[in-house]
Design a protein around this motif. Structure first.
Motif, PDB file in Angstrom:
ATOM      1  N   ILE A 181       0.987  -0.942  -0.217  1.00 30.51           N
ATOM      2  CA  ILE A 181      -0.718   0.179   0.130  1.00 30.51           C
ATOM      3  C   ILE A 181       0.678   0.889   0.160  1.00 30.51           C
ATOM      4  O   ILE A 181       1.893   1.449   1.111  1.00 30.51           O
ATOM      5  N   ASN A 182       0.754   1.861  -1.027  1.00 30.99           N
ATOM      6  CA  ASN A 182       1.643   3.155  -1.033  1.00 30.99           C
ATOM      7  C   ASN A 182       0.903   4.129  -0.861  1.00 30.99           C
ATOM      8  O   ASN A 182      -0.450   4.304  -1.871  1.00 30.99           O
ATOM      9  N   ILE A 183       1.209   5.380  -0.124  1.00 29.58           N
ATOM     10  CA  ILE A 183       0.241   6.229   0.071  1.00 29.58           C
ATOM     11  C   ILE A 183       1.067   7.657  -0.149  1.00 29.58           C
ATOM     12  O   ILE A 183       2.437   7.728   0.555  1.00 29.58           O
ATOM     13  N   ASP A 184       0.878   8.647  -1.497  1.00 26.89           N
ATOM     14  CA  ASP A 184       1.086   9.870  -1.985  1.00 26.89           C
ATOM     15  C   ASP A 184       1.570  11.127  -1.056  1.00 26.89           C
ATOM     16  O   ASP A 184       0.997  10.660   0.360  1.00 26.89           O
ATOM     17  N   ASP A 185       1.860  12.101  -1.615  1.00 22.85           N
ATOM     18  CA  ASP A 185       1.904  13.520  -0.021  1.00 22.85           C
ATOM     19  C   ASP A 185       0.620  14.282  -0.118  1.00 22.85           C
ATOM     20  O   ASP A 185       0.263  14.334   1.335  1.00 22.85           O
ATOM     21  N   ASP A 186       0.073  13.840  -0.631  1.00 23.44           N
ATOM     22  CA  ASP A 186      -1.355  14.371  -0.157  1.00 23.44           C
ATOM     23  C   ASP A 186      -2.749  13.211   0.470  1.00 23.44           C
ATOM     24  O   ASP A 186      -3.708  13.259   0.472  1.00 23.44           O
ATOM     25  N   GLY A 187      -1.907  11.722   1.232  1.00 23.28           N
ATOM     26  CA  GLY A 187      -2.734  10.922   1.704  1.00 23.28           C
ATOM     27  C   GLY A 187      -3.729   9.710   0.271  1.00 23.28           C
ATOM     28  O   GLY A 187      -4.196   9.229   0.876  1.00 23.28           O
ATOM     29  N   LYS A 188      -3.740   9.823  -0.274  1.00 19.82           N
ATOM     30  CA  LYS A 188      -3.931   8.943  -1.444  1.00 19.82           C
ATOM     31  C   LYS A 188      -3.293   8.226  -1.500  1.00 19.82           C
ATOM     32  O   LYS A 188      -2.279   7.716  -2.459  1.00 19.82           O
ATOM     33  N   GLU A 189      -4.022   7.046  -1.444  1.00 21.18           N
ATOM     34  CA  GLU A 189      -3.332   5.429  -1.505  1.00 21.18           C
ATOM     35  C   GLU A 189      -3.257   5.051  -2.942  1.00 21.18           C
ATOM     36  O   GLU A 189      -4.270   5.609  -4.051  1.00 21.18           O
ATOM     37  N   LEU A 190      -2.021   4.567  -3.460  1.00 19.77           N
ATOM     38  CA  LEU A 190      -1.779   3.882  -4.862  1.00 19.77           C
ATOM     39  C   LEU A 190      -1.688   2.088  -4.649  1.00 19.77           C
ATOM     40  O   LEU A 190      -1.458   2.219  -3.949  1.00 19.77           O
ATOM     41  N   LYS A 191      -2.107   2.425  -5.779  1.00 23.39           N
ATOM     42  CA  LYS A 191      -2.322   0.405  -5.815  1.00 23.39           C
ATOM     43  C   LYS A 191      -1.500   0.348  -7.878  1.00 23.39           C
ATOM     44  O   LYS A 191      -1.519   0.505  -8.181  1.00 23.39           O
ATOM     45  N   HIS A 192      -0.536  -1.262  -7.648  1.00 21.49           N
ATOM     46  CA  HIS A 192      -0.626  -1.669  -8.554  1.00 21.49           C
ATOM     47  C   HIS A 192      -0.739  -2.503  -9.086  1.00 21.49           C
ATOM     48  O   HIS A 192      -0.862  -3.945  -8.951  1.00 21.49           O
ATOM     49  N   PHE A 193      -1.491  -2.708 -10.522  1.00 17.33           N
ATOM     50  CA  PHE A 193      -2.126  -3.951 -10.944  1.00 17.33           C
ATOM     51  C   PHE A 193      -1.400  -4.518 -11.989  1.00 17.33           C
ATOM     52  O   PHE A 193      -0.842  -3.975 -12.717  1.00 17.33           O
ATOM     53  N   ASP A 194      -1.360  -5.535 -12.555  1.00 17.57           N
ATOM     54  CA  ASP A 194      -0.769  -6.156 -13.675  1.00 17.57           C
ATOM     55  C   ASP A 194      -1.341  -6.390 -14.812  1.00 17.57           C
ATOM     56  O   ASP A 194      -2.774  -6.446 -14.230  1.00 17.57           O
ATOM     57  N   VAL A 195      -0.513  -5.932 -15.548  1.00 17.71           N
ATOM     58  CA  VAL A 195      -2.007  -5.638 -16.950  1.00 17.71           C
ATOM     59  C   VAL A 195      -1.917  -6.949 -17.452  1.00 17.71           C
ATOM     60  O   VAL A 195      -2.864  -7.436 -18.291  1.00 17.71           O
ATOM     61  N   GLN A 196      -1.383  -7.790 -17.291  1.00 15.31           N
ATOM     62  CA  GLN A 196      -1.546  -9.153 -18.086  1.00 15.31           C
ATOM     63  C   GLN A 196      -2.728  -9.740 -17.436  1.00 15.31           C
ATOM     64  O   GLN A 196      -3.805 -10.715 -17.861  1.00 15.31           O
ATOM     65  N   ASP A 197      -2.902  -9.495 -15.478  1.00 19.12           N
ATOM     66  CA  ASP A 197      -4.081  -9.948 -15.155  1.00 19.12           C
ATOM     67  C   ASP A 197      -5.079  -9.209 -15.184  1.00 19.12           C
ATOM     68  O   ASP A 197      -6.429  -9.528 -16.485  1.00 19.12           O
ATOM     69  N   GLY A 198      -5.029  -8.096 -15.667  1.00 20.10           N
ATOM     70  CA  GLY A 198      -6.698  -7.320 -16.783  1.00 20.10           C
ATOM     71  C   GLY A 198      -6.312  -7.582 -17.801  1.00 20.10           C
ATOM     72  O   GLY A 198      -7.816  -7.935 -18.072  1.00 20.10           O
ATOM     73  N   PHE A 199      -5.505  -7.967 -18.837  1.00 20.68           N
ATOM     74  CA  PHE A 199      -6.014  -8.570 -19.942  1.00 20.68           C
ATOM     75  C   PHE A 199      -6.574 -10.140 -19.912  1.00 20.68           C
ATOM     76  O   PHE A 199      -7.556 -10.542 -20.691  1.00 20.68           O
ATOM     77  N   ALA A 200      -5.898 -10.919 -19.329  1.00 19.13           N
ATOM     78  CA  ALA A 200      -7.167 -12.249 -19.154  1.00 19.13           C
ATOM     79  C   ALA A 200      -8.337 -12.127 -18.551  1.00 19.13           C
ATOM     80  O   ALA A 200      -9.051 -12.855 -18.733  1.00 19.13           O
ATOM     81  N   LEU A 201      -8.584 -10.726 -17.817  1.00 20.21           N
ATOM     82  CA  LEU A 201     -10.092 -10.436 -17.193  1.00 20.21           C
ATOM     83  C   LEU A 201     -10.976 -10.199 -17.853  1.00 20.21           C
ATOM     84  O   LEU A 201     -11.392 -10.790 -18.629  1.00 20.21           O
ATOM     85  N   VAL A 202     -10.443  -9.656 -19.329  1.00 16.60           N
ATOM     86  CA  VAL A 202     -10.525  -9.065 -20.319  1.00 16.60           C
ATOM     87  C   VAL A 202     -11.126 -10.216 -21.286  1.00 16.60           C
ATOM     88  O   VAL A 202     -12.560 -10.380 -21.367  1.00 16.60           O
ATOM     89  N   ILE A 203     -10.671 -11.303 -21.795  1.00 18.26           N
ATOM     90  CA  ILE A 203     -11.095 -11.939 -22.096  1.00 18.26           C
ATOM     91  C   ILE A 203     -11.711 -13.450 -21.629  1.00 18.26           C
ATOM     92  O   ILE A 203     -12.383 -13.629 -22.460  1.00 18.26           O
ATOM     93  N   PHE A 204     -10.891 -13.198 -20.473  1.00 18.75           N
ATOM     94  CA  PHE A 204     -12.579 -14.102 -19.700  1.00 18.75           C
ATOM     95  C   PHE A 204     -13.821 -13.701 -19.730  1.00 18.75           C
ATOM     96  O   PHE A 204     -14.430 -15.070 -20.280  1.00 18.75           O
ATOM     97  N   GLN A 205     -14.074 -12.552 -19.653  1.00 18.52           N
ATOM     98  CA  GLN A 205     -15.832 -12.350 -19.568  1.00 18.52           C
ATOM     99  C   GLN A 205     -15.936 -12.309 -21.286  1.00 18.52           C
ATOM    100  O   GLN A 205     -17.523 -12.213 -21.408  1.00 18.52           O
ATOM    101  N   LYS A 206     -14.940 -11.931 -22.092  1.00 22.16           N
ATOM    102  CA  LYS A 206     -15.671 -11.895 -23.458  1.00 22.16           C
ATOM    103  C   LYS A 206     -16.004 -13.470 -23.667  1.00 22.16           C
ATOM    104  O   LYS A 206     -16.683 -13.778 -25.116  1.00 22.16           O
ATOM    105  N   ARG A 207     -15.646 -14.139 -23.083  1.00 25.12           N
ATOM    106  CA  ARG A 207     -15.801 -15.208 -23.213  1.00 25.12           C
ATOM    107  C   ARG A 207     -16.992 -16.159 -22.469  1.00 25.12           C
ATOM    108  O   ARG A 207     -17.792 -17.543 -22.537  1.00 25.12           O
ATOM    109  N   GLY A 208     -17.874 -15.483 -22.005  1.00 30.50           N
ATOM    110  CA  GLY A 208     -18.964 -14.701 -21.213  1.00 30.50           C
ATOM    111  C   GLY A 208     -19.029 -15.678 -19.432  1.00 30.50           C
ATOM    112  O   GLY A 208     -19.934 -15.803 -19.043  1.00 30.50           O
ATOM    113  N   PHE A 209     -17.816 -15.451 -19.458  1.00 31.09           N
ATOM    114  CA  PHE A 209     -17.824 -15.555 -17.267  1.00 31.09           C
ATOM    115  C   PHE A 209     -17.893 -14.178 -16.780  1.00 31.09           C
ATOM    116  O   PHE A 209     -18.331 -13.160 -17.684  1.00 31.09           O
ATOM    117  N   LYS A 210     -18.016 -14.834 -15.567  1.00 29.90           N
ATOM    118  CA  LYS A 210     -18.535 -13.438 -14.771  1.00 29.90           C
ATOM    119  C   LYS A 210     -17.301 -13.307 -13.792  1.00 29.90           C
ATOM    120  O   LYS A 210     -16.709 -14.159 -13.557  1.00 29.90           O
TER     121      LYS A 210
END
Length: 175
Positions: free
Chosen positions: A28-57
């Protein structure tokens, strides 16, 4: 009678994920303004997109609340998002009821103690490689990849391969 992993993968229609430690590396990364920053994996994201395109929830159930999760879930068009869900059982029951999906058709990916209650319910309980030892012991499967580093992609590929979708997906992208 206990089903095989291959048989279980074939019945999955819904993927539910925790966020911190699963979709992210758990930092959990917090910037100078107190906002929380998260790092997401782009390949996880792409997999979720193709998963949903096949009709999965897809769904997210997180014990914490963060605007970055809301934004990422919207970007990926995640079907159901529950934050500030602790314990997670009520959110889980709502997701299954809303989507008309059974426990046996559900895969849940988690990493820490708040996820254990859903491991008892989901047809396929998956722990990420960097998950707590108690969670890994309770899992049906432990990923090779760490959370936030391709663990979600690994699980999605397993489901898509078991259900005969993967070769078509690869071929579509090779054109």
């Amino acid at each position: 009678m206990k089903r095989s992993l291959a048989s279980t993968l074939k019945s999955i229609k819904l993927l539910i994920m925790d966020v911190d430690g699963v979709l992210t590396d758990g930092s959990i990364n917090i910037d100078d303004d107190g906002k929380e920053l998260k790092h997401f994996d782009v390949q996880d994201g792409f997999a979720l997109v193709i998963f949903q395109k096949r009709g999965f929830k897809t769904a997210i159930i997180s014990a914490r609340t963060c605007p970055a999760v809301t934004a990422r879930a919207a970007d990926l068009k995640i079907d159901k998002v529950y934050q500030d869900a602790y314990p997670k059982t009520s959110a889980y029951q709502s997701v299954l009821k809303d989507l008309n999906i059974s426990d046996e058709e559900t895969c849940f990916i988690g990493d820490d103690l708040p996820d254990l209650c859903l491991f008892k319910r989901a047809g396929l309980a998956v722990a990420v490689a960097n998950g707590r030892s108690e969670v890994k012991r309770a899992a049906h499967y432990v990923t090779r990849a760490h959370g936030g580093r391709g663990a979600v992609r690994e699980v999605i590929e397993m489901i898509l391969k078991a259900q005969g979708h993967w070769r078509k997906i690869v071929d579509e992208h090779a054109k």
